[in-house]
Design a protein around this motif. Structure first.
Motif, PDB file in Angstrom:
ATOM      1  N   PRO A 180     -10.805   4.945  -4.359  1.00 43.71           N
ATOM      2  CA  PRO A 180     -10.219   5.693  -3.241  1.00 43.71           C
ATOM      3  C   PRO A 180     -10.916   5.405  -1.922  1.00 43.71           C
ATOM      4  O   PRO A 180     -12.114   5.120  -1.890  1.00 43.71           O
ATOM      5  CB  PRO A 180     -10.393   7.157  -3.655  1.00 43.71           C
ATOM      6  CG  PRO A 180     -11.247   7.172  -4.869  1.00 43.71           C
ATOM      7  CD  PRO A 180     -11.396   5.795  -5.376  1.00 43.71           C
ATOM      8  N   VAL A 181     -10.141   5.496  -0.853  1.00 44.25           N
ATOM      9  CA  VAL A 181     -10.683   5.349   0.493  1.00 44.25           C
ATOM     10  C   VAL A 181     -11.299   6.662   0.959  1.00 44.25           C
ATOM     11  O   VAL A 181     -12.363   6.701   1.550  1.00 44.25           O
ATOM     12  CB  VAL A 181      -9.573   4.900   1.467  1.00 44.25           C
ATOM     13  CG1 VAL A 181     -10.106   4.792   2.894  1.00 44.25           C
ATOM     14  CG2 VAL A 181      -8.981   3.565   1.020  1.00 44.25           C
ATOM     15  N   PRO A 209       1.317   7.862  -7.450  1.00 41.17           N
ATOM     16  CA  PRO A 209       1.121   6.440  -7.135  1.00 41.17           C
ATOM     17  C   PRO A 209       2.125   5.976  -6.091  1.00 41.17           C
ATOM     18  O   PRO A 209       3.203   6.559  -5.933  1.00 41.17           O
ATOM     19  CB  PRO A 209       1.371   5.742  -8.484  1.00 41.17           C
ATOM     20  CG  PRO A 209       1.232   6.818  -9.511  1.00 41.17           C
ATOM     21  CD  PRO A 209       1.689   8.079  -8.847  1.00 41.17           C
ATOM     22  N   SER A 210       1.778   4.918  -5.407  1.00 45.31           N
ATOM     23  CA  SER A 210       2.686   4.350  -4.422  1.00 45.31           C
ATOM     24  C   SER A 210       3.830   3.622  -5.124  1.00 45.31           C
ATOM     25  O   SER A 210       3.733   3.246  -6.290  1.00 45.31           O
ATOM     26  CB  SER A 210       1.911   3.367  -3.533  1.00 45.31           C
ATOM     27  OG  SER A 210       2.784   2.622  -2.720  1.00 45.31           O
ATOM     28  N   ASP A 211       4.925   3.416  -4.406  1.00 46.91           N
ATOM     29  CA  ASP A 211       6.034   2.626  -4.941  1.00 46.91           C
ATOM     30  C   ASP A 211       5.616   1.185  -5.193  1.00 46.91           C
ATOM     31  O   ASP A 211       6.179   0.499  -6.038  1.00 46.91           O
ATOM     32  CB  ASP A 211       7.221   2.642  -3.969  1.00 46.91           C
ATOM     33  CG  ASP A 211       7.900   4.002  -3.922  1.00 46.91           C
ATOM     34  OD1 ASP A 211       7.780   4.757  -4.905  1.00 46.91           O
ATOM     35  OD2 ASP A 211       8.544   4.305  -2.901  1.00 46.91           O
ATOM     36  N   SER A 212       4.618   0.729  -4.450  1.00 44.55           N
ATOM     37  CA  SER A 212       4.103  -0.627  -4.609  1.00 44.55           C
ATOM     38  C   SER A 212       2.788  -0.588  -5.373  1.00 44.55           C
ATOM     39  O   SER A 212       1.883   0.183  -5.034  1.00 44.55           O
ATOM     40  CB  SER A 212       3.880  -1.276  -3.233  1.00 44.55           C
ATOM     41  OG  SER A 212       3.128  -2.468  -3.357  1.00 44.55           O
ATOM     42  N   ARG A 213       2.667  -1.423  -6.421  1.00 49.34           N
ATOM     43  CA  ARG A 213       1.426  -1.454  -7.202  1.00 49.34           C
ATOM     44  C   ARG A 213       0.266  -2.035  -6.403  1.00 49.34           C
ATOM     45  O   ARG A 213      -0.886  -1.950  -6.833  1.00 49.34           O
ATOM     46  CB  ARG A 213       1.630  -2.250  -8.486  1.00 49.34           C
ATOM     47  CG  ARG A 213       2.562  -1.566  -9.481  1.00 49.34           C
ATOM     48  CD  ARG A 213       2.624  -2.328 -10.796  1.00 49.34           C
ATOM     49  NE  ARG A 213       1.347  -2.347 -11.495  1.00 49.34           N
ATOM     50  CZ  ARG A 213       0.898  -1.361 -12.255  1.00 49.34           C
ATOM     51  NH1 ARG A 213       1.604  -0.253 -12.410  1.00 49.34           N
ATOM     52  NH2 ARG A 213      -0.266  -1.464 -12.868  1.00 49.34           N
ATOM     53  N   ALA A 214       0.546  -2.611  -5.242  1.00 52.77           N
ATOM     54  CA  ALA A 214      -0.512  -3.173  -4.410  1.00 52.77           C
ATOM     55  C   ALA A 214      -1.020  -2.161  -3.379  1.00 52.77           C
ATOM     56  O   ALA A 214      -1.915  -2.476  -2.598  1.00 52.77           O
ATOM     57  CB  ALA A 214      -0.008  -4.427  -3.699  1.00 52.77           C
ATOM     58  N   ARG A 215      -0.465  -0.949  -3.391  1.00 57.08           N
ATOM     59  CA  ARG A 215      -0.821   0.054  -2.381  1.00 57.08           C
ATOM     60  C   ARG A 215      -1.438   1.273  -3.057  1.00 57.08           C
ATOM     61  O   ARG A 215      -1.023   1.685  -4.139  1.00 57.08           O
ATOM     62  CB  ARG A 215       0.443   0.464  -1.627  1.00 57.08           C
ATOM     63  CG  ARG A 215       0.240   1.465  -0.498  1.00 57.08           C
ATOM     64  CD  ARG A 215       1.580   1.723   0.175  1.00 57.08           C
ATOM     65  NE  ARG A 215       1.539   2.822   1.134  1.00 57.08           N
ATOM     66  CZ  ARG A 215       1.156   2.705   2.391  1.00 57.08           C
ATOM     67  NH1 ARG A 215       0.786   1.523   2.853  1.00 57.08           N
ATOM     68  NH2 ARG A 215       1.155   3.742   3.211  1.00 57.08           N
ATOM     69  N   HIS A 216      -2.438   1.851  -2.431  1.00 55.87           N
ATOM     70  CA  HIS A 216      -3.103   3.014  -2.983  1.00 55.87           C
ATOM     71  C   HIS A 216      -2.139   4.198  -3.106  1.00 55.87           C
ATOM     72  O   HIS A 216      -1.159   4.299  -2.372  1.00 55.87           O
ATOM     73  CB  HIS A 216      -4.292   3.427  -2.097  1.00 55.87           C
ATOM     74  CG  HIS A 216      -5.523   2.601  -2.340  1.00 55.87           C
ATOM     75  ND1 HIS A 216      -5.532   1.232  -2.220  1.00 55.87           N
ATOM     76  CD2 HIS A 216      -6.784   2.948  -2.717  1.00 55.87           C
ATOM     77  CE1 HIS A 216      -6.747   0.771  -2.486  1.00 55.87           C
ATOM     78  NE2 HIS A 216      -7.525   1.786  -2.793  1.00 55.87           N
ATOM     79  N   GLY A 217      -2.469   5.097  -4.035  1.00 55.95           N
ATOM     80  CA  GLY A 217      -1.672   6.299  -4.215  1.00 55.95           C
ATOM     81  C   GLY A 217      -2.202   7.443  -3.385  1.00 55.95           C
ATOM     82  O   GLY A 217      -3.097   7.272  -2.541  1.00 55.95           O
ATOM     83  N   CYS A 236      -4.962   8.709   6.109  1.00 61.43           N
ATOM     84  CA  CYS A 236      -5.713   7.513   6.487  1.00 61.43           C
ATOM     85  C   CYS A 236      -5.309   7.097   7.905  1.00 61.43           C
ATOM     86  O   CYS A 236      -4.137   6.838   8.155  1.00 61.43           O
ATOM     87  CB  CYS A 236      -5.410   6.358   5.534  1.00 61.43           C
ATOM     88  SG  CYS A 236      -5.488   6.803   3.789  1.00 61.43           S
ATOM     89  N   THR A 237      -6.266   7.027   8.788  1.00 59.18           N
ATOM     90  CA  THR A 237      -5.924   6.717  10.181  1.00 59.18           C
ATOM     91  C   THR A 237      -5.502   5.272  10.346  1.00 59.18           C
ATOM     92  O   THR A 237      -4.863   4.934  11.338  1.00 59.18           O
ATOM     93  CB  THR A 237      -7.122   7.010  11.100  1.00 59.18           C
ATOM     94  OG1 THR A 237      -8.245   6.237  10.666  1.00 59.18           O
ATOM     95  CG2 THR A 237      -7.479   8.475  11.079  1.00 59.18           C
ATOM     96  N   CYS A 241      -4.600   7.295   0.311  1.00 50.05           N
ATOM     97  CA  CYS A 241      -6.063   7.229   0.374  1.00 50.05           C
ATOM     98  C   CYS A 241      -6.718   7.343  -0.996  1.00 50.05           C
ATOM     99  O   CYS A 241      -7.930   7.186  -1.123  1.00 50.05           O
ATOM    100  CB  CYS A 241      -6.608   8.345   1.259  1.00 50.05           C
ATOM    101  SG  CYS A 241      -5.902   8.401   2.906  1.00 50.05           S
ATOM    102  N   TRP A 242      -5.928   7.671  -2.029  1.00 51.88           N
ATOM    103  CA  TRP A 242      -6.473   7.837  -3.376  1.00 51.88           C
ATOM    104  C   TRP A 242      -6.582   6.466  -4.031  1.00 51.88           C
ATOM    105  O   TRP A 242      -6.364   5.430  -3.410  1.00 51.88           O
ATOM    106  CB  TRP A 242      -5.599   8.806  -4.157  1.00 51.88           C
ATOM    107  CG  TRP A 242      -6.175   9.309  -5.447  1.00 51.88           C
ATOM    108  CD1 TRP A 242      -5.605   9.230  -6.683  1.00 51.88           C
ATOM    109  CD2 TRP A 242      -7.425   9.979  -5.648  1.00 51.88           C
ATOM    110  NE1 TRP A 242      -6.417   9.811  -7.635  1.00 51.88           N
ATOM    111  CE2 TRP A 242      -7.546  10.271  -7.026  1.00 51.88           C
ATOM    112  CE3 TRP A 242      -8.470  10.347  -4.798  1.00 51.88           C
ATOM    113  CZ2 TRP A 242      -8.659  10.921  -7.574  1.00 51.88           C
ATOM    114  CZ3 TRP A 242      -9.586  10.994  -5.335  1.00 51.88           C
ATOM    115  CH2 TRP A 242      -9.673  11.275  -6.699  1.00 51.88           C
TER     116      TRP A 242
END
Length: 449
Positions: free
Chosen positions: A111-112, A376-384, A399-400, A407-408
């Protein structure tokens, strides 16, 4: 054993790397500035709406089916007796990598905001296999208030077989295995795989259990997991871990011995909880929900099992609910009602869709219970995103960098709260980015306040 020896010789170096790892985690967070706000807009799952109708209650009702003790004792006797959790942990043969030994890609799945305080990666073969996916986690912090099982802190991680290749044997699809992780030394976690099975023929044989393992919860001496396709729950007794004595690809009795597809240990199911309303369904006609994720809540009286339904359409509401555990001394780890019926004691719906993890927790002195859901995000390359919900609304860190709530962690599964340490545990399931990590729940709340 050789792996464990090498691990011990590396501990001094790992202590330094662990320090550097903590710095690396902090730097990762510092690289992306974060602001927090009350979440608004279409991305918000909104507040929780209580479900109080009799039809809603009926849809969530379960029926308990327990395997006879004679059947379980026969299988244990035939396989040389129960080895228990300690027997498996005394025979670990895989070592987890500490944060500093994880790849940059693996650390990128963390996570961020808020940042992980502990993170581990699987050995190389398990980190990169395309045949198995990590889905759920529970710990000895769920099992016992002391946070230990006997003398050891333990983590269980559930993986399911998802090959997806035409040439793969269909009998393997949906096989379920659990990593029993010895967390006694936080700088040197080791683990052993255990295959989930079900007794048959009065205990003379067993067959493989097929389950997506979207969720599991370890309470007292029982482990409860989601069944195949989310159709109810399966129950296991952690005292009844058994050792296979035949090393082959078969599952079950082989001649005078027992084989477990190459695994040394098996955990046989002792029963199930099946929906009384019939098979679960997804889509618009989902009267009986399919189980998605599970977790334990020790802040209710009595303690309770928390569930969410498996992901449906992106435009449909999701139900979250809880069942109370029995307080009877002879029903340790089982759900309430010795008559075989189990009713949800609390249920809500939320606009959140695609939920992969759920947790409820009521902090000391708080006026209401907070529900945490992972989307989870719709894209597996993007954080949830991780949302905190009540009846009044929902919040998530913002997330700014892109003004999103992503950000998860990347592709995270179920949640588990280790009450004694205050840590929220979860894992990621993306190939080559698989991390088991912990974040203080106070940090989650702090990122929203």
């Amino acid at each position: 054993m050789k792996q464990r020896g090498r691990h011990r010789r590396r501990r001094r170096g790992q202590a330094l790397r662990a320090t550097l790892a903590g710095t690396a985690l902090a730097l990762t967070a510092a690289a992306t500035l974060i602001s927090t706000s009350q979440a608004t807009g279409s991305n918000s799952p909104g507040g929780l709406t209580a479900l109080r109708s009799s039809s809603a209650a009926q849809q969530l009702r379960l029926h308990e089916n327990l395997t006879s003790r004679d059947t379980l004792d026969t299988l244990s006797g035939n396989m040389g007796g129960n080895v228990g959790v300690d027997g498996v942990l005394d025979d670990t043969d895989h070592a987890m990598r500490n944060t500093a030994d994880c790849t940059a890609g693996e650390r990128g799945a963390l996570p961020v905001e808020p940042t992980a305080t502990r993170a581990y990666c699987w050995d190389d073969a398990d980190a990169r296999t395309g045949q198995w996916r990590p889905r759920s986690v529970t710990t000895s912090g769920d099992a016992d208030g002391s946070g230990r099982w006997g003398t050891r802190p333990v983590i269980l991680a559930g993986w399911t077989h998802r090959d997806g290749q035409a040439a793969a044997p269909t009998r393997d699809e949906g096989l379920a295995r659990i990593a029993f992780v010895d967390a006694t030394d936080p700088d040197a976690l080791t683990y052993r795989w255990v295959l989930l099975v079900a007794p048959r023929s009065g205990g003379e044989d067993f067959t493989a259990v097929h389950s997506g393992l979207g969720g599991m919860a370890w309470y007292q001496d029982k482990l409860i997991v989601t069944a195949a396709h989310g159709e109810g729950l399966l129950v296991f007794d952690l005292h009844r871990l058994l050792r296979a004595d035949v090393d082959s690809g078969a599952v079950g009795r082989v001649g005078d011995g027992y084989s477990a597809a190459g695994y040394r240990y098996v955990l046989p199911a002792i029963g199930s909880y099946d929906p009384e309303g019939g098979a679960c369904t997804r889509g618009r006609d989902r009267a009986v929900p399919c189980f998605g994720s599970l977790s334990l809540d020790r802040t209710t009286a009595p303690d309770s099992l928390v569930a969410t339904e498996a992901a449906g359409g992106r435009s449909e509401r999701t139900r979250v609910w809880r069942y109370a555990f029995s307080t009877a001394a002879y029903r340790t780890g089982l759900l309430a009602d010795a008559q075989g019926h189990v009713d949800a004691v609390e249920a809500y719906s939320t606009k959140g869709t695609g939920v992969s993890g759920v947790l409820s927790h009521r902090a000391a002195g708080a006026h209401e219970t907070r529900w945490y859901t992972v989307r989870p995000s719709d894209s597996r390359a993007r954080h949830g995103s991780l949302w905190r919900q009540t009846g009044h609304g929902a919040e998530a860190a913002t997330c700014t960098a892109d003004q999103s709530h992503a950000c998860w962690g990347l592709g995270t599964g179920s949640l588990s709260y280790w009450q004694r340490t205050g840590e929220l545990w979860t894992l990621t399931d993306t190939t080559a980015q698989r991390v088991l990590y912990a974040v203080p729940l106070s940090s989650v709340d702090g990122s929203l306040e």
